[in-house]
Design an enzyme around this catalytic site. Structure first.
Site, mmCIF file in Angstrom:
data_model
loop_
_atom_site.group_PDB
_atom_site.id
_atom_site.type_symbol
_atom_site.label_atom_id
_atom_site.label_comp_id
_atom_site.label_asym_id
_atom_site.label_seq_id
_atom_site.Cartn_x
_atom_site.Cartn_y
_atom_site.Cartn_z
ATOM 1 N N LYS A 130 0.843 -1.198 0.000
ATOM 2 C CA LYS A 130 0.000 0.000 0.000
ATOM 3 C C LYS A 130 0.882 1.253 0.000
ATOM 4 O O LYS A 130 0.711 2.153 -0.827
ATOM 5 C CB LYS A 130 -0.917 0.005 1.217
ATOM 6 C CG LYS A 130 -1.858 1.168 1.213
ATOM 7 C CD LYS A 130 -2.355 1.487 2.592
ATOM 8 C CE LYS A 130 -2.517 2.978 2.724
ATOM 9 N NZ LYS A 130 -2.588 3.406 4.107
ATOM 10 N N ASP A 148 -6.066 0.158 1.074
ATOM 11 C CA ASP A 148 -6.085 0.334 2.529
ATOM 12 C C ASP A 148 -7.469 -0.068 3.036
ATOM 13 O O ASP A 148 -8.284 -0.614 2.290
ATOM 14 C CB ASP A 148 -5.727 1.780 2.906
ATOM 15 C CG ASP A 148 -6.842 2.752 2.585
ATOM 16 O OD1 ASP A 148 -7.810 2.375 1.871
ATOM 17 O OD2 ASP A 148 -6.778 3.893 3.057
#
Ligand code: SF4
Length: 223
Positions: A130, A148
């Protein structure tokens, strides 16, 4: 090992693109609210932004980067001093370990420069997919999708995935969208997840994607 993701149907792709088109018209310009002066600073700030707001991070990083202006400075930092500087972002011990370790890896393996390949970025200690995707998309506009908690929730509620595994969701979203659109997906999903499709109090009555959403029961205004 990479999981095999089935090719989406034309109808699924069309639906995904309608969703992105509507989010684009709601959020025409998207970039991170994190303030940074170099790829390394954004990498550090992105690590610090876990479980807190970008505003909180923006308050602490000026002192952090004034005290430790380069990756090699931070790599050699006293952890206790760094912990005190990043304390207010929460999880400060783990975050301190991560930003010192990633800076140290940058110095040791990349001459202090942030690599521009996802595979190299995720080898840095403290850097997950991420974080790596955010930096690639934000700094170099390199196509990447960062998953996320907001992207995970929104993609599931909108039926774009039925997985909760970030890596699977990333691959599924990449299959649904054209590569040129990848960079714009995460930021818009995140903003939409914060403003409208909240985890506990989604504003379904005010949602531009209500007709595309299988989530039930749809929330109604209170009072
Ligand atoms: S209708 Fe509600 S649950 Fe569905 S996407 Fe919109 S805000 Fe989220």
């Amino acid at each position: 090992m990479a999981k095999s993701i089935p090719e989406p149907t034309t109808a699924e792709k069309r639906n995904a693109r309608v969703i992105l088109r509507r989010l684009r018209s709601r959020y025409p310009e998207m970039s991170t609210a994190l303030e940074y002066a170099s790829p390394w600073q954004l990498l550090v700030s992105t690590v610090l932004s876990a479980q807190t707001t970008d505003e909180n991070v923006n308050k602490v990083v000026p002192s952090l980067f004034a005290r430790f202006p380069t990756p090699s400075d931070l790599a050699m930092a006293n952890p206790e001093e760094v912990e005190a500087l990043v304390f207010s972002t929460g999880f400060y011990r783990q975050k301190t370990k991560s930003i010192i370790a990633l800076s140290s890896d940058l110095v040791e393996f990349h001459d202090g420069e942030v690599p521009t390949e996802l595979d190299e970025l995720v080898k840095l200690r403290g850097v997950g997919r991420k974080t790596a995707s955010v930096v690639l998309a934000e700094v170099w506009d390199i196509p990447a999708i960062a998953v996320d908690t907001h992207v995970n929730r929104v993609a599931n509620r909108l039926g774009l995935t039925d997985s909760t595994d970030p890596e699977v969701i990333e691959q599924e979203l990449k299959g649904l969208y054209l590569k040129k659109d990848w960079s714009g997906v995460s930021m818009r999903f995140i903003q939409f997840g914060r403003e409208v499709c909240d985890a506990r109090k989604p504003r379904c009555w005010d949602c531009p994607l209500r007709d595309r959403c299988a989530f039930e029961p749809k929330a109604v205004p209170v009072g």
